[in-house]
Design an enzyme around this catalytic site. Sequence first.
Site, PDB file in Angstrom:
ATOM      1  N   LYS A  25       0.839  -1.200   0.000  1.00  0.00           N
ATOM      2  CA  LYS A  25       0.000   0.000   0.000  1.00  0.00           C
ATOM      3  C   LYS A  25       0.872   1.248   0.000  1.00  0.00           C
ATOM      4  CE  LYS A  25      -3.800  -0.576   2.379  1.00  0.00           C
ATOM      5  NZ  LYS A  25      -4.428  -0.818   3.683  1.00  0.00           N
ATOM      6  N   ARG A  95      -3.427   3.093   8.455  1.00  0.00           N
ATOM      7  CA  ARG A  95      -3.731   1.945   7.596  1.00  0.00           C
ATOM      8  C   ARG A  95      -2.603   0.929   7.596  1.00  0.00           C
ATOM      9  NH1 ARG A  95      -4.684   4.596   1.843  1.00  0.00           N
ATOM     10  NH2 ARG A  95      -5.901   2.696   1.529  1.00  0.00           N
ATOM     11  N   GLY A 104      -8.436  -6.792   3.840  1.00  0.00           N
ATOM     12  CA  GLY A 104      -9.304  -6.866   5.001  1.00  0.00           C
ATOM     13  C   GLY A 104      -8.775  -7.683   6.168  1.00  0.00           C
ATOM     14  N   MET A 106      -6.062  -7.121   8.053  1.00  0.00           N
ATOM     15  CA  MET A 106      -5.537  -6.347   9.169  1.00  0.00           C
ATOM     16  C   MET A 106      -6.347  -5.077   9.287  1.00  0.00           C
ATOM     17  SD  MET A 106      -1.533  -6.984   8.773  1.00  0.00           S
ATOM     18  CE  MET A 106      -1.627  -6.458   7.102  1.00  0.00           C
ATOM     19  N   ARG A 353      -3.072  -1.415  -6.539  1.00  0.00           N
ATOM     20  CA  ARG A 353      -2.243  -2.617  -6.425  1.00  0.00           C
ATOM     21  C   ARG A 353      -2.570  -3.507  -7.609  1.00  0.00           C
ATOM     22  NH1 ARG A 353      -5.650  -4.502  -1.208  1.00  0.00           N
ATOM     23  NH2 ARG A 353      -7.643  -4.490  -2.254  1.00  0.00           N
ATOM     24  N   HIS A 474     -15.946  -8.475   0.248  1.00  0.00           N
ATOM     25  CA  HIS A 474     -14.989  -9.424   0.781  1.00  0.00           C
ATOM     26  C   HIS A 474     -15.168 -10.805   0.152  1.00  0.00           C
ATOM     27  CE1 HIS A 474     -13.651 -12.446   3.751  1.00  0.00           C
ATOM     28  NE2 HIS A 474     -12.595 -11.660   3.796  1.00  0.00           N
ATOM     29  N   ARG A 597       3.051 -47.335 -14.021  1.00  0.00           N
ATOM     30  CA  ARG A 597       3.083 -48.343 -12.960  1.00  0.00           C
ATOM     31  C   ARG A 597       2.438 -49.617 -13.490  1.00  0.00           C
ATOM     32  NH1 ARG A 597       0.921 -43.656 -10.913  1.00  0.00           N
ATOM     33  NH2 ARG A 597       2.075 -42.643  -9.228  1.00  0.00           N
ATOM     34  N   ARG A 653       7.857 -48.863 -15.026  1.00  0.00           N
ATOM     35  CA  ARG A 653       8.437 -49.362 -13.772  1.00  0.00           C
ATOM     36  C   ARG A 653       8.028 -50.811 -13.574  1.00  0.00           C
ATOM     37  NH1 ARG A 653       6.572 -46.834  -8.162  1.00  0.00           N
ATOM     38  NH2 ARG A 653       4.665 -47.918  -8.724  1.00  0.00           N
ATOM     39  N   GLU A 780      14.817 -43.738  -4.845  1.00  0.00           N
ATOM     40  CA  GLU A 780      13.783 -43.454  -3.852  1.00  0.00           C
ATOM     41  C   GLU A 780      14.208 -43.890  -2.460  1.00  0.00           C
ATOM     42  OE1 GLU A 780      10.279 -45.674  -4.995  1.00  0.00           O
ATOM     43  OE2 GLU A 780      11.512 -47.144  -6.024  1.00  0.00           O
ATOM     44  N   SER A 799      15.264 -41.781 -12.199  1.00  0.00           N
ATOM     45  CA  SER A 799      14.046 -41.032 -11.966  1.00  0.00           C
ATOM     46  C   SER A 799      13.850 -40.970 -10.462  1.00  0.00           C
ATOM     47  CB  SER A 799      12.862 -41.714 -12.652  1.00  0.00           C
ATOM     48  OG  SER A 799      11.688 -41.021 -12.333  1.00  0.00           O
ATOM     49  N   GLY A 801      12.016 -40.957  -7.309  1.00  0.00           N
ATOM     50  CA  GLY A 801      10.677 -41.255  -6.801  1.00  0.00           C
ATOM     51  C   GLY A 801      10.523 -40.484  -5.499  1.00  0.00           C
ATOM     52  N   THR A 802      10.110 -39.226  -5.618  1.00  0.00           N
ATOM     53  CA  THR A 802      10.196 -38.345  -4.448  1.00  0.00           C
ATOM     54  C   THR A 802       9.149 -38.646  -3.378  1.00  0.00           C
ATOM     55  OG1 THR A 802       9.002 -36.704  -5.736  1.00  0.00           O
ATOM     56  CG2 THR A 802      11.389 -36.444  -5.574  1.00  0.00           C
ATOM     57  N   ASN A 803       8.108 -39.408  -3.722  1.00  0.00           N
ATOM     58  CA  ASN A 803       7.156 -39.783  -2.658  1.00  0.00           C
ATOM     59  C   ASN A 803       7.848 -40.704  -1.650  1.00  0.00           C
ATOM     60  OD1 ASN A 803       5.275 -38.426  -4.165  1.00  0.00           O
ATOM     61  ND2 ASN A 803       4.257 -40.260  -4.940  1.00  0.00           N
ATOM     62  N   CYS A 866       9.553 -38.377 -10.787  1.00  0.00           N
ATOM     63  CA  CYS A 866       8.157 -38.763 -10.860  1.00  0.00           C
ATOM     64  C   CYS A 866       7.650 -38.673  -9.423  1.00  0.00           C
ATOM     65  CB  CYS A 866       7.991 -40.153 -11.454  1.00  0.00           C
ATOM     66  SG  CYS A 866       8.935 -41.416 -10.609  1.00  0.00           S
ATOM     67  N   TYR A 886      13.676 -33.575 -16.779  1.00  0.00           N
ATOM     68  CA  TYR A 886      12.218 -33.485 -16.902  1.00  0.00           C
ATOM     69  C   TYR A 886      11.540 -33.749 -15.556  1.00  0.00           C
ATOM     70  CZ  TYR A 886      12.137 -38.589 -16.840  1.00  0.00           C
ATOM     71  OH  TYR A 886      12.282 -39.891 -16.456  1.00  0.00           O
TER      72      TYR A 886
END
Length: 913
Positions: A25, A95, A104, A106, A353, A474, A597, A653, A780, A799, A801-803, A866, A886
């Site tokens: 602001k 303000r 809204g 604050m 804004r 709002h 899979r 896989r 993984e 690859s 396997g981040t889970n 993946c 990728y």
Amino acid sequence: MKYVYFFGDGHAEGNAKMKEVLGGKGAGLAEMTNIGVPVPPGFTISTEVCTYFYAHDKAYPPELKDAVAENLARVEQSVGRKFGDKEKPLLVSVRSGARASMPGMMDTILNLGLNDETVQGLAKHDERFAFDSYRRFIQMYSDVVLEIDREHFEHELFALRDRVGADSDAKIPAASLKELVETYKKIVRERGGKEFPQDVHEQLWGAIGAVFTSWNNQRAITYRKLNQIPDDWGTAVNVQSMVFGNMGDDCATGVAFTRNPSNGEHKFFGEYLANAQGEDVVAGIRTPLPISKSQVTDVGASSSIAEKSLEESMPEVYAQLEDVYKKLESHYRDMQDIEFTIQAHKLYLLQTRTGKRTGFAAVKIACDMVDEGLISHTEAVSRVEAGQIVQLLAPMFDAKEKSKAVQGGRLLGRGLPAGPGAATGRIAFSAERAVSMAKDDPVILVRIETSPEDIAGMHSAAGILTTRGGLTSHAAVVARGMGRPCVVGAGNLRVDYGKGELRSEGHEPLEEGDWLSIDGTSGEIIGGKLATKPSEVIQVLIDNTMQPSESETFRNFDRLLKWSDEIRSLGVRTNADTPKDARVARLFGAAGIGLCRTEHMFFAEERILRVREMILARDEKGRRHALDQLLPFQQADFEGIFRELAGLPVTIRLLDPPLHEFLPQSEQQISAVARDMGWGFVELRAKVNQLHESNPMLGHRGCRLAVTYPEIYEMQVRAIYLAACTVKKEGIDARPEVMIPLVGTVKELTILTEMVRRVGAETLKANGVDLPVIVGTMIEIPRAALVADKLGEVAEFFSFGTNDLTQMTFGYSRDDAGTFLPEYVDKKILKKDPFESIDQEGVGQLVKLGTERGRGANANLKVGVCGEHGGDPDSIRFFRTCGLNYVSCSPYRVPVARLAAAQAELEFKHYEG
Ligand code: ADP
Ligand code: MG
Ligand code: MG
């Protein structure tokens, strides 16, 4: 250290680039002042003071007092009034204003500087106006600083309105307002235990402290959490001389967007109230009037429309406003959300804004601005929040179904279309009920109006309906930010919280839990459930039931994603197990499958029996026999996928889950399966028990299965190669990539890679086909990332396997972490749920290090991700910095990933210089 920045008289000490110090602001007020837009003078106390305030037990830096006094004097000088003066008092607003806008959330206080003496100074000119301002000030100050509930004041105000027969605040006569002020002071005395402060400096510092304190009120905290705004940013405080929209009928206050924030249309769009002060418009207390003539005809059926637009009632001021909005839009080169006040026919801007907008509007505005020559393709790409683009894929009501419902008398009413899209759900009349009911069914939150306290309920609702308030209320602003379908100001509906009813004349009242449908694109409200149909993008792209020429939304979607493709270096693939999913993903622009899979292929009716035979076989011979029967099924599945993805890589896989997932568990199931297979019940139950594992996620699964039962993977590899040979003979270019899961040691990978190569070569030879197939592994297990240099000597691709990698790095079970993770995030032990967005500090480092080590051994190693993180914009940004090739995500996230990958590229390049 400079803590206070002045703006006024055509010059400001700050500018648009100083958001971090001045808040959004304050930066906007400074910039507008500098470019010659009329802004009442004032000063901004920087966010650094907020940081100091919280670090020093709510005390201020010692030099602040003098700096404020000095700047206050400059404001007095500029407007020719004095703070606390009996004759010509200066009034100010105090303000809040954080770096990121938090509408809204604050507190803001208007008309500060009024007391029993100064009010007389104003009253000499206009008594009604003076006491209207005073009563507003007492109420706001008491609410925000003295913490006396505003309901006590509102109760008196409503009672007074009834007594004098005024249908709006603007019609209450001066004498009555004077009495009201006395009543208000009495409320303060009784509820607050002391007199309302008469010392204007005490008022000012009380307000400044309250604004800083409001940074940590509950609704601001919740808002920050939902919008991922860091808690340590802090707010600035703006002290600004007042201008008055409540000084008579040639005064007004309003808010506007330089383009339509709901659908992006290139039309000035806003609302105003005559003889009112700012809060009145946003709070949804009175439904405001449309700003332009064309807006009146556009919206059509709503109740308040008969009254006049600003364009008609004050044409000269409207013309000024048009000039200003055009100036602001071309200066900022983006859609602006502005707040203004008109005092005695003179226009003042109080805020500008970047306007929040729906995904629909974001895409359209970005494309239009490219066509208007205002921004480049690259800027257009950075203008649309990647996650928002999914809104363009969401279903809408089926037009036929809707007109049937309308003809059948189910149309309950119409309101203003505030957030596009269709929503059907059960009615909840409070935010708390919405949160709890949403656990079972979709919910429509139905309110007279919403307030910042309702955001959690709004977030859990599928759609939002209010009976009061305008397109900038709002409810409308927040719903658009969240991408929720929303209808506001449905004036012919009545909400009765006491009875828990929603009434519309000529219809049975609806109660909590009843089904309701709202169309946020048209504003219609329909009783009961209503069927939906696919969005235009889906109709053009996937269903082929619409031509691109018929859908501007589709064309813009397509253009934006093509511009993204020109920018990004990160590839986007998909996780897909069936030809159908693969097709959808390809149409969304996936450049291959990053994770197919194979276990899902085992669950179909005719197959599961063979799988069970395989698992339960008494010896290898029995197992091979069952596997032989499964092979044609798998082969056919792979052929389907290869045909769908001709010329594109498909990472398959090999079998991953523990075997007992395929076995019957309850006694009933066991006896049914025993019958099917011709086994005895007791014998089968014993076998199932024998296969039971106490920790299956860490048990006999993935490549470990293949080490003990190589014939399982052998069958799968044969099926992959056979499928590839078959389609190749049809002239289709199949590009399988075989992926070995859950590898922790290099030896596992060598043994299994050799097996794949051997079986593959045999199959190719038998079919007289030559085919390039690459073999790689999923990373993984944390150990795999650590020994990636060795794995990289064997694997042709990684690859992540981040889970599982997240699960094993944290030691949090994916299936059980829901019980404690939300609290971990609340208590800031974790920044975010690490299963949603990659933990960059820990798990992410394994991705980075694994990639570096792998590439150290094999410079050509292809590396991808993946897992859920592949479709999360923040994670994608991180993966780009790790230099991955990728990401792979679910089909419907592919557009998000394309856009996010382009944005990641832009940021990365920017950062790298
Ligand atoms: P929010 O962040 O909730 O939008 P603001 O600080 O913008 O709060 O204040 C809300 C409204 O109060 C503004 O839109 C404006 O109409 C009114 N207002 C604030 N400061 C002034 C002022 N100096 N003169 C007149 N009206 C003001
Ligand atoms: Mg504002
Ligand atoms: Mg896994």
